[in-house]
Design a protein around this motif. Structure first.
Motif, PDB file in Angstrom:
ATOM      1  N   VAL A  76      29.620  14.255  60.617  1.00 38.29           N
ATOM      2  CA  VAL A  76      30.803  14.811  61.275  1.00 38.29           C
ATOM      3  C   VAL A  76      31.381  15.918  60.408  1.00 38.29           C
ATOM      4  O   VAL A  76      31.604  15.733  59.216  1.00 38.29           O
ATOM      5  CB  VAL A  76      31.886  13.739  61.514  1.00 38.29           C
ATOM      6  N   VAL A  77      31.621  17.061  61.039  1.00 43.31           N
ATOM      7  CA  VAL A  77      32.296  18.183  60.402  1.00 43.31           C
ATOM      8  C   VAL A  77      33.615  18.389  61.138  1.00 43.31           C
ATOM      9  O   VAL A  77      33.642  18.491  62.361  1.00 43.31           O
ATOM     10  CB  VAL A  77      31.443  19.465  60.462  1.00 43.31           C
ATOM     11  N   VAL A  78      34.695  18.424  60.377  1.00 45.06           N
ATOM     12  CA  VAL A  78      36.023  18.602  60.956  1.00 45.06           C
ATOM     13  C   VAL A  78      36.340  20.086  61.048  1.00 45.06           C
ATOM     14  O   VAL A  78      36.192  20.826  60.075  1.00 45.06           O
ATOM     15  CB  VAL A  78      37.087  17.868  60.110  1.00 45.06           C
ATOM     16  N   ILE A  79      36.760  20.504  62.230  1.00 43.58           N
ATOM     17  CA  ILE A  79      37.220  21.874  62.446  1.00 43.58           C
ATOM     18  C   ILE A  79      38.719  21.859  62.188  1.00 43.58           C
ATOM     19  O   ILE A  79      39.450  21.082  62.802  1.00 43.58           O
ATOM     20  CB  ILE A  79      36.953  22.323  63.886  1.00 43.58           C
ATOM     21  N   THR A  80      39.179  22.700  61.279  1.00 47.39           N
ATOM     22  CA  THR A  80      40.576  22.629  60.875  1.00 47.39           C
ATOM     23  C   THR A  80      41.193  24.009  60.712  1.00 47.39           C
ATOM     24  O   THR A  80      40.501  24.966  60.367  1.00 47.39           O
ATOM     25  CB  THR A  80      40.715  21.830  59.567  1.00 47.39           C
ATOM     26  N   ALA A  81      42.478  24.065  60.955  1.00 45.38           N
ATOM     27  CA  ALA A  81      43.230  25.294  60.691  1.00 45.38           C
ATOM     28  C   ALA A  81      43.589  25.326  59.211  1.00 45.38           C
ATOM     29  O   ALA A  81      43.674  24.289  58.563  1.00 45.38           O
ATOM     30  CB  ALA A  81      44.490  25.335  61.544  1.00 45.38           C
TER      31      ALA A  81
END
Length: 119
Positions: A76-81
């Protein structure tokens, strides 16, 4: 073939990721909510999941927890601001393998996918 699930309530983000990854031979499924993602994960296998954390309803944390409980290995790769260090720290503690910061480039997305998927 490597299969990727993208979960982001901002539909254009999911479509952008799908377009980039499909052009490099990956099979990509996009959804805008955690409930739909959880349903897909029960019936299909994905090698990699890109997920946002902050979404209406269930958030990316519940998705991370569910994926970590599954017997099959899914990265899992988290997409984050930018500026969400505390939140992303929690995600890493729950088993996220890495972070993809918005706005991301085509090259950074592909580099991240290649990091966790065999060519």
């Amino acid at each position: 073939m490597n299969r990727v699930l993208v979960v982001d309530d901002e539909q254009y983000i999911g479509l952008l990721i799908r377009h980039i990854l499909q052009s490099h031979g990956y099979e990509v499924v996009v959804t805008t909510c955690v409930a739909d993602a959880l349903e897909k994960l029960q019936s299909e296998h994905f090698n990699l999941v890109f997920t946002d954390l902050n979404m209406p309803g269930e958030n990316g944390f519940s998705l991370l927890e569910t994926i970590q409980q599954q017997p099959q290995h899914t990265s899992v790769v988290v997409i984050t601001a930018q500026g969400e260090e505390e939140i992303t720290g929690q995600a890493l503690a729950l088993g996220a393998r890495d972070l993809l910061h918005k706005p991301f480039s085509r090259q950074s997305l592909l580099k991240m996918a290649r990091k966790f998927l065999a060519a």
